[in-house]
Motif scaffolding. Structure first.
Motif, short mmCIF file in Angstrom:
data_model
loop_
_atom_site.label_atom_id
_atom_site.label_comp_id
_atom_site.label_asym_id
_atom_site.label_seq_id
_atom_site.Cartn_x
_atom_site.Cartn_y
_atom_site.Cartn_z
N ILE A 133 14.82 12.25 -3.09
CA ILE A 133 13.33 12.14 -2.46
C ILE A 133 12.92 10.78 -2.72
CG2 ILE A 133 11.06 12.66 -2.72
CD1 ILE A 133 11.88 15.83 -3.56
N SER A 134 13.12 10.08 -3.71
CA SER A 134 12.57 8.88 -4.07
C SER A 134 13.27 7.84 -3.29
CB SER A 134 12.79 8.50 -5.42
OG SER A 134 11.94 9.40 -6.37
N GLN A 135 14.80 8.16 -3.23
CA GLN A 135 15.60 7.21 -2.57
C GLN A 135 15.19 7.16 -0.93
OE1 GLN A 135 19.68 8.31 -3.21
NE2 GLN A 135 19.35 7.81 -5.43
N SER A 136 14.97 8.27 -0.54
CA SER A 136 14.38 8.47 0.98
C SER A 136 13.33 7.94 1.30
CB SER A 136 14.48 9.85 1.27
OG SER A 136 15.81 10.33 1.22
N PHE A 186 6.00 -3.64 -5.63
CA PHE A 186 5.23 -4.45 -4.77
C PHE A 186 5.82 -5.19 -3.83
CE2 PHE A 186 0.99 -3.10 -7.13
CZ PHE A 186 0.85 -2.15 -6.32
N PHE A 187 6.49 -6.18 -4.44
CA PHE A 187 7.29 -7.22 -3.64
C PHE A 187 8.30 -6.74 -2.89
CE2 PHE A 187 10.42 -10.56 -3.56
CZ PHE A 187 9.75 -11.60 -2.97
N ALA A 188 9.17 -5.64 -3.43
CA ALA A 188 10.32 -5.09 -2.91
C ALA A 188 9.87 -4.38 -1.67
CB ALA A 188 11.11 -4.04 -3.93
N PHE A 189 8.68 -3.63 -1.75
CA PHE A 189 8.40 -2.70 -0.56
C PHE A 189 7.59 -3.83 0.40
CE2 PHE A 189 9.24 0.88 -2.99
CZ PHE A 189 9.45 1.96 -2.13
N PHE A 193 6.60 8.10 -10.79
CA PHE A 193 6.02 7.97 -12.14
C PHE A 193 6.15 9.61 -12.41
CE2 PHE A 193 3.71 3.94 -11.21
CZ PHE A 193 4.40 3.14 -11.35
N SER A 194 5.68 10.37 -11.60
CA SER A 194 5.95 11.80 -11.95
C SER A 194 7.36 12.36 -12.35
CB SER A 194 5.64 12.72 -10.44
OG SER A 194 5.89 14.02 -10.93
N PHE A 195 8.40 11.60 -11.67
CA PHE A 195 9.88 11.78 -11.97
C PHE A 195 10.10 11.23 -13.36
CE2 PHE A 195 14.22 10.19 -12.36
CZ PHE A 195 14.75 11.32 -12.00
N PHE A 196 9.65 10.11 -13.61
CA PHE A 196 9.91 9.40 -15.01
C PHE A 196 9.09 10.28 -16.19
CE2 PHE A 196 10.40 5.17 -12.82
CZ PHE A 196 11.56 5.05 -12.58
N ALA A 253 0.78 -1.14 -0.14
CA ALA A 253 0.01 -0.17 -0.04
C ALA A 253 0.75 1.24 -0.07
CB ALA A 253 -0.91 0.05 1.23
N PHE A 254 1.88 1.30 0.81
CA PHE A 254 2.92 2.46 0.88
C PHE A 254 3.38 2.81 -0.59
CE2 PHE A 254 7.00 4.29 1.43
CZ PHE A 254 6.80 5.21 2.25
N ALA A 255 3.78 1.48 -1.30
CA ALA A 255 4.17 1.91 -2.73
C ALA A 255 3.36 2.38 -3.62
CB ALA A 255 4.96 0.15 -3.23
N TYR A 256 2.08 1.92 -3.58
CA TYR A 256 0.78 2.41 -4.51
C TYR A 256 0.54 3.85 -4.08
CZ TYR A 256 -3.50 2.73 -6.95
OH TYR A 256 -4.56 2.79 -7.84
N TYR A 257 0.49 4.17 -2.91
CA TYR A 257 -0.19 5.33 -2.48
C TYR A 257 0.94 6.52 -2.56
CZ TYR A 257 -4.97 3.31 -1.91
OH TYR A 257 -6.05 2.55 -2.16
N VAL A 258 2.17 6.20 -2.08
CA VAL A 258 3.08 7.10 -1.79
C VAL A 258 4.31 6.98 -2.71
CG1 VAL A 258 4.98 7.91 -0.09
CG2 VAL A 258 2.44 7.15 0.88
N VAL A 259 4.81 6.00 -2.92
CA VAL A 259 5.96 6.08 -3.94
C VAL A 259 5.39 5.97 -5.40
CG1 VAL A 259 8.07 4.44 -4.63
CG2 VAL A 259 7.17 4.35 -2.30
N PHE A 260 4.55 5.32 -5.98
CA PHE A 260 4.30 5.38 -7.36
C PHE A 260 4.04 6.90 -7.89
CE2 PHE A 260 2.72 0.81 -7.66
CZ PHE A 260 4.16 0.41 -7.46
#
Length: 257
Positions: free
Chosen positions: A222-225, A171-174, A143-146, A132-139
């Motif tokens: 930011i993404s790394q953090s 998803f698996f990594a997080f 994707f904005s960066f990409f 959920a953290f990957a979907y709602y926060v990281v993605f």
């Protein structure tokens, strides 16, 4: 001749429980597979909706007129099919792990049962929290960066199968990264190491967290953090629970006296 070639009674008795365990294992595996298939059948009618939900973080950031594409003939069918199967397995994880728990529980001591079940439930919850953290926060940030760092004359049209493979890896990594408190607690509880030793290694753990974040996210701080800081905080949570375990073990002899 037949009596001489037959196994001794002790060997027959040792083989009987093994066969019973194998039969029980097969039964529980079959139950797990049946539940996964039933969940998949129930979700398959919504497979396109599920894929659309997973693709929303990227689609919402695409420039006007851009859309996702399918570069292979079978991708429009196989990508939602594969995603639905993965979602079915994820949804059935509590039942699958319960079957594993029911299989090994009879061989555990009482104090091991009291600890193993909460750890099992916590590991499931943490894995879901990581996804959920990957979907709602990281993605959204990822994707904005990409999308916004590419050349302006390049139209972003991501292949649906390539996108699915990428998000499943994330998803698996997080999900695995969020299991750090469980892993930290277990190495302390089993006596492999102690809280003091892990605390001294904190600088190395933080460095490793940022290295993992660097490898799994775009090359911006930011993404790394977003991955490294939660991993470090989860490590600290594991240290906290490990400290509680050590304190209870130290108090146990005094209580028994």
């Amino acid at each position: 001749m037949s009596d001489a070639s037959s196994p001794p009674p002790d060997e027959k008795q040792s083989q009987a429980p093994l066969i019973e365990h194998l039969i029980e294992l097969r039964s529980r595996l079959m139950k797990a597979v049946i539940v996964v298939v039933l969940v998949f059948v129930g979700l398959y009618a919504f497979s396109n909706d599920i894929y659309r939900f997973v693709a929303d973080p990227l689609v919402a950031l695409l420039p006007v007129g851009s859309k996702m594409i399918a570069t292979e003939v079978t991708s429009p069918f196989l990508a939602p099919f594969k995603l639905t199967m993965v979602v079915a397995i994820f949804a059935a994880i509590p039942f699958i792990l319960y079957q594993a728990w029911a299989f090994i529980a009879p061989g555990l001591y009482k104090h091991e049962k009291a600890l193993a079940f909460p750890l099992l439930a916590s590991s499931i919850l943490l894995f879901y929290c990581g996804a959920a953290f990957a979907y709602y926060v990281v993605f959204p940030l990822l994707f904005s960066f990409f999308v916004h760092t590419g050349p302006q004359d390049v139209t972003v049209m991501t292949d649906i199968n390539a996108y699915l493979n990428f998000v499943l890896k994330m998803f698996f990594a997080f999900g695995v990264a969020f299991e750090i408190p469980i892993a930290t607690f277990l190495v302390i509880w089993t006596g492999i190491t102690d809280v003091e030793s892990l605390s001294k290694k904190r600088p190395y753990v933080i460095l490793i967290c940022f290295i993992i974040g660097m490898l799994l996210t775009p090359p911006d701080i930011i993404s790394q953090s977003l991955l490294a800081v939660p991993m470090w905080l989860l490590f600290e949570v594991g240290i906290l629970f490990g400290r509680i375990v050590q304190r209870r073990r130290a108090e146990a002899p005094a209580d028994s006296d």
